[in-house]
Design a protein around this motif. Structure first.
Motif, short mmCIF file in Angstrom:
data_model
loop_
_atom_site.label_atom_id
_atom_site.label_comp_id
_atom_site.label_asym_id
_atom_site.label_seq_id
_atom_site.Cartn_x
_atom_site.Cartn_y
_atom_site.Cartn_z
N GLN A 1 0.86 -1.17 0.00
CA GLN A 1 0.00 0.00 0.00
C GLN A 1 0.91 1.23 0.00
N THR B 1 -3.68 -3.60 8.79
CA THR B 1 -4.70 -4.44 8.16
C THR B 1 -6.08 -3.82 8.27
N THR C 1 -6.48 -13.26 0.01
CA THR C 1 -5.33 -12.37 0.25
C THR C 1 -5.54 -11.64 1.56
N GLU C 2 -4.44 -11.16 2.13
CA GLU C 2 -4.50 -10.34 3.34
C GLU C 2 -3.47 -9.23 3.26
N LEU C 3 -3.74 -8.14 3.97
CA LEU C 3 -2.73 -7.12 4.17
C LEU C 3 -1.88 -7.54 5.36
N ARG D 1 -0.44 -6.40 0.38
CA ARG D 1 -1.41 -7.47 0.17
C ARG D 1 -0.76 -8.64 -0.55
N TRP E 1 2.89 -11.63 -3.33
CA TRP E 1 2.07 -10.44 -3.51
C TRP E 1 1.01 -10.67 -4.57
N GLN F 1 -6.72 -8.66 -4.95
CA GLN F 1 -7.90 -9.46 -4.61
C GLN F 1 -8.46 -10.23 -5.79
#
Length: 369
Positions: free
Chosen positions: A182, A194, A268-270, A280, A324, A327
């Motif tokens: 980000q 997150t 996916t996750e941050l 992400r 990486w 979404q």
């Protein structure tokens, strides 16, 4: 004066400058040759390394392209959280038989910024974009004098206003859906990174009302129909990263490419787990085990985990890599980059025709708007 962005490429498609090896010259050349705007990522490279890639790209295409720079980051005020995290990674070091780098609170925080600026001013490229902050007006004015179009990546309307005030020619608006880091201008160390961000379409609308410079949309765009939606919302162009990650021209590790559509990776996750800055990626073992404990300490954490990530890749273990992805990763297509641009343009034309029946929609017209 810089050439307007709409005149630099035939189609409103920008290939994201993915640092870490994915955005190599072969990929940028293929995208630019197909009518999009290819990008090189100077992040994590030396100034000479960046220059050599620019020379290589110029040998592959005569079309316009861009180079992305990381803004310098503040040195660590307190190294304790990073030292604690380093100790927590001891098990990973033992498992992969890879030593963890010693902590240097000053190492790599400027990413060779001034040296890269000097090269790009002396030997200009068509476009330069910036991540993790906004350059000074003096820097942006200097690029304007040599005819380089400048873009600042933003995640809020306030950041976009600051970029316009500083003299940027355009902003790249990054929605929360985007893969990779980000590009916030200030990383809040009190946040776990997150928290809820702003979705791309909403963010485009907010920025469109806040600034008068062109908007490049980025975040989760995988199909021409999504590009059409972003353009209808107020963007002039669309930037895609994950969509180009699976192409043969991409320099991403084969395990990374395969993971995009592997049913094993469902979301996916941050996370700060790999770099210390919210990014992400596909949720894997490393992210789940270490994400909750990783401090806000970029790029110190990046350098700590770099050897571990390389060792995991060498061992063929995607569970220890930074995968990486945006979404929309499950929609990735293993097409050559040039063909992917053609497919996206065809999808864009169909979507625009549906949105504006009888108005004569063409991707070429969109690029010039």
């Amino acid at each position: 004066m810089p050439t307007p962005l709409s005149d630099l490429c035939r189609y409103p498609i920008v290939q994201a400058p993915m640092a870490g090896g994915a955005a190599r010259p072969e990929l940028a050349a293929a995208v630019s040759e197909a009518g999009g705007l290819g990008f090189l990522a100077a992040g994590y490279k030396t100034a000479d390394g960046m220059y050599q890639e620019i020379k290589q790209l110029r040998g592959l295409t005569g079309r316009p392209f861009g180079v992305n720079l990381f803004m310098p980051q503040p040195s660590l005020a307190d190294v304790t959280p990073v030292e604690v995290y380093r100790e927590q990674l001891a098990g990973e070091a033992a498992w992969y038989e890879s030593p963890i780098a010693e902590l240097d609170p000053y190492g790599g925080s400027d990413d060779g910024y001034e040296a890269k600026l000097a090269i790009l001013r002396e030997d200009p490229v068509p476009v330069v974009s910036f991540a993790f902050g906004c350059p000074s007006r003096a820097v942006l004015d200097a690029f304007a004098k040599v005819g380089t179009f400048t873009v600042v990546t933003v995640t809020t309307a306030a950041e976009a206003q600051a970029a316009q005030w500083s003299g940027a020619d355009a902003v790249c608006v990054q929605g929360i859906e985007a893969g990779g880091h980000q590009s916030t201008h200030r990383d809040d160390p009190q946040s776990d990174g997150t928290g809820a961000g702003v979705g791309l379409l909403c963010l485009i609308a907010q920025v469109h009302e806040a600034v008068q410079i062109p908007i490049i949309a980025a975040g989760g765009l995988m199909r021409g129909s999504a590009i059409a939606a972003a353009l209808a919302a107020g963007a002039s162009m669309a930037q895609l990263g994950t969509a180009f990650l699976a192409t043969p021209e991409s320099g991403a590790n084969p395990l990374h490419k395969q993971a995009l559509t592997n049913p094993l990776f469902t979301r996916t996750e941050l996370t700060r787990a790999f770099s210390g800055r919210p990014a992400r990626g596909l949720a894997n073992r490393f992210l789940r085990e270490h994400g909750p404990y990783a401090p806000a300490a970029y790029p110190a954490v990046h350098h700590l985990t770099s050897g571990l990530r390389k060792a995991a890749a060498k061992a063929g273990d995607a569970q220890g890599m930074a995968l990486w992805a945006g979404q929309g990763h499950r929609m990735a297509r293993e097409l050559p980059a040039g063909q992917l641009v053609e497919v996206l343009v065809a999808e864009l034309e169909v979507a625009r025709a549906a949105l504006n029946p009888g108005s004569g929609s063409g991707a070429e017209a969109g690029a010039a708007s």
